[in-house]
Design an enzyme around this catalytic site. Sequence first.
Site, PDB file in Angstrom:
ATOM      1  N   ASP A 170       0.805  -1.215   0.000  1.00 11.83           N
ATOM      2  CA  ASP A 170       0.000   0.000   0.000  1.00 11.83           C
ATOM      3  C   ASP A 170       0.845   1.274   0.000  1.00 11.83           C
ATOM      4  O   ASP A 170       1.816   1.381   0.760  1.00 11.83           O
ATOM      5  CB  ASP A 170      -0.847  -0.038   1.278  1.00 11.83           C
ATOM      6  CG  ASP A 170      -1.782   1.128   1.414  1.00 11.83           C
ATOM      7  OD1 ASP A 170      -2.817   1.141   0.745  1.00 11.83           O
ATOM      8  OD2 ASP A 170      -1.469   2.037   2.205  1.00 11.83           O
ATOM      9  N   GLU A 210       1.501  -0.579  -5.006  1.00 14.38           N
ATOM     10  CA  GLU A 210       0.503   0.439  -5.343  1.00 14.38           C
ATOM     11  C   GLU A 210       1.177   1.804  -5.412  1.00 14.38           C
ATOM     12  O   GLU A 210       1.482   2.405  -4.383  1.00 14.38           O
ATOM     13  CB  GLU A 210      -0.605   0.504  -4.288  1.00 14.38           C
ATOM     14  CG  GLU A 210      -1.717   1.478  -4.683  1.00 14.38           C
ATOM     15  CD  GLU A 210      -2.248   2.351  -3.555  1.00 14.38           C
ATOM     16  OE1 GLU A 210      -1.609   2.482  -2.494  1.00 14.38           O
ATOM     17  OE2 GLU A 210      -3.323   2.935  -3.760  1.00 14.38           O
TER      18      GLU A 210
HETATM   19  C1  GLC Z   1      -3.921   3.319  -0.339  1.00 12.37           C
HETATM   20  C2  GLC Z   1      -5.200   2.540  -0.172  1.00 12.37           C
HETATM   21  C3  GLC Z   1      -6.259   3.464   0.332  1.00 12.37           C
HETATM   22  C4  GLC Z   1      -5.835   3.980   1.674  1.00 12.37           C
HETATM   23  C5  GLC Z   1      -4.459   4.634   1.595  1.00 12.37           C
HETATM   24  C6  GLC Z   1      -3.874   4.816   2.965  1.00 12.37           C
HETATM   25  O1  GLC Z   1      -4.004   4.271  -1.315  1.00 12.37           O
HETATM   26  O2  GLC Z   1      -5.538   1.905  -1.354  1.00 12.37           O
HETATM   27  O3  GLC Z   1      -7.501   2.831   0.418  1.00 12.37           O
HETATM   28  O4  GLC Z   1      -6.767   4.918   2.131  1.00 12.37           O
HETATM   29  O5  GLC Z   1      -3.531   3.864   0.890  1.00 12.37           O
HETATM   30  O6  GLC Z   1      -3.494   3.605   3.520  1.00 12.37           O
END
Ligand code: GLC
Length: 580
Positions: free
Chosen positions: A227, A301
């Site tokens: 993440d 991500e």
């Molecule tokens: C990422 C997740 C999102 C979350 C953020 C903070 O972007 O996909 O849902 O709010 O990280 O952890």
Amino acid sequence: MRAVLLLPLFGVLSCAKNINVRDERELEWWESTIVYQIYPRSFADSDGDGIGDIKGITSKLEHVKEIGAGAVWLSPIFQSPMYDFGYDIADFYAIHDEFGTMEDFEELVAKAGELDIKILLDLVPNHTSNESMWFQEALKGNEKYLNYFVWEDGVLDENGVMQPPNNWLSHFRGSAWEFREEVGKYYLHQFVVGQPDLNYHNPDVVEEMKNIIRFWLNKGVAGFRVDAVNCLFEVDKELFGGKYPDEPPSGRTDVDSGSHDSLQHIYTKDQNETYYMVYEWRDVFDEISKQDGLPRLMMTEVYASIKDVMRYFGEGEREGAQMPFNFDLITDVDASSSAADIKRAIEKFLTYKPVDKNGNWVVGNHDKSRMATRYGTALVDGINMLVLLLPGVAVTYMGEEIGLVDGYVSWEDTVDPSGCNTNDPVNYVKYSRDPERTPFQWNSDKNAGFSTADKTWLPVAEGYTKLNVEAQKTSARSNLKVYQALANLRQEKVFRYGRYESIALNTDVFAFKRWYNGETYLVVVNMRDSEQEVDLTYFENVIGKAAVVLRSVQSPKNEGDVFDVASLPVAAFEGIVLKL
Ligand code: GLC
Ligand code: MG
């Protein structure tokens, strides 16, 4: 004499020309798989509290199997006060009670194993919850844990009032700094106030995160989606006289000054150290894989420039993530895009990726408006044709297989901090991620079969009595059936090893060709509500006739229909797979 010698040699050479040694190499399990993302709160509720849970997921694994996915990525299931619905983790080693127990999780992994489905978890390394033991200890003045977080003194304004250290903003609006009386300083939170950022300049934090990875991989987890990785490191403040510097304005006129997008995040994102941290994690993945023989998968991500995204693959001798998510089909294109826009978006990742790495195709997740809403329901099959038949790993956010659309969530029902923090009952819709998180639609029963509760944590989207898995299973033609057929077709060697070439045939019709060992497939998608006739002979070696292998739900064609490739009629929003 010479000629005689050359002849057999020539034979060998011409033969070698046809066989590419890379082609038939054995693929790792993940290279040909479909990764299915489940947002646990919204998939299936087994205990009637209106919130999805692990037992619910276990009970629905057959569905995952039936659509042909080989891996499931679960959004966070760890102990959490749920300020950011699980992305604020209070205990990285425990299962959140609303989701179930560790036994439930182990059962899920075991059942998945029986079905040959891998389980991937969500690693949230950038921050914890303010209710974590680490943060609580920090507040008590425990030096070890104080150092787990990023603290900074406030500054006094001209009226002598204490203000945050600098202008850094949270992704969810307002200052990224929060004052704590107990410490007398501000802590950094790039997301909600309840998500204090971890300090990666502290080796204890680095080791802790590696132990968390080891803990779950040792439980048989097949990897992680990582993440918000590009937020991991902040700039070294010593380079700026010991004070974190302000970030420059982005110059964007479509956002107000409280919005994260109003600044250029040159000091809080995409810092060089981040990539090396990812390479170290990859070493940990490989260390566990070596022990038990199961290759582990890392998906990162990162929304960033294509060059920065590519760095996650690795550098020189260092290996990184096998799958830096390719978000181009989310960020660069939508229903209004031309065929050329689609071509460019697809080719971007393929062009920049290292030659020995895989592509991957993502059109939705729990943070972005659903694919069927962004592209329109008529294009669901066409878009799934891209995701499942382009070269590389396919990623499906739960519901894309049936063309699930965003739900309507009123201001009163809105729970996502990204929406709530706008404090704006009108404009919250631009920010809230609740619409793409509404419950999964299984059937036409109460709450779409998601839960027996009187109130579910988010409302079930309207229209579920028609749009649900059961209805699509019983109907002769449905998005689900097209998806399943695509998943089957994807098993063919041509989609695993085959070459790829694409053409924007006109402003509306995008087509690509996959070929391998004498087999050629053509995929044609009309992005518009218009009838077309296209000439596929613009592709090299495409002549004569081709047969329809698969077609979108609204297609007037039939499987087996044969067309002259020089004049293929294409209906509005039609998606067609043809074999030469
Ligand atoms: C990422 C997740 C999102 C979350 C953020 C903070 O972007 O996909 O849902 O709010 O990280 O952890
Ligand atoms: Mg439940």
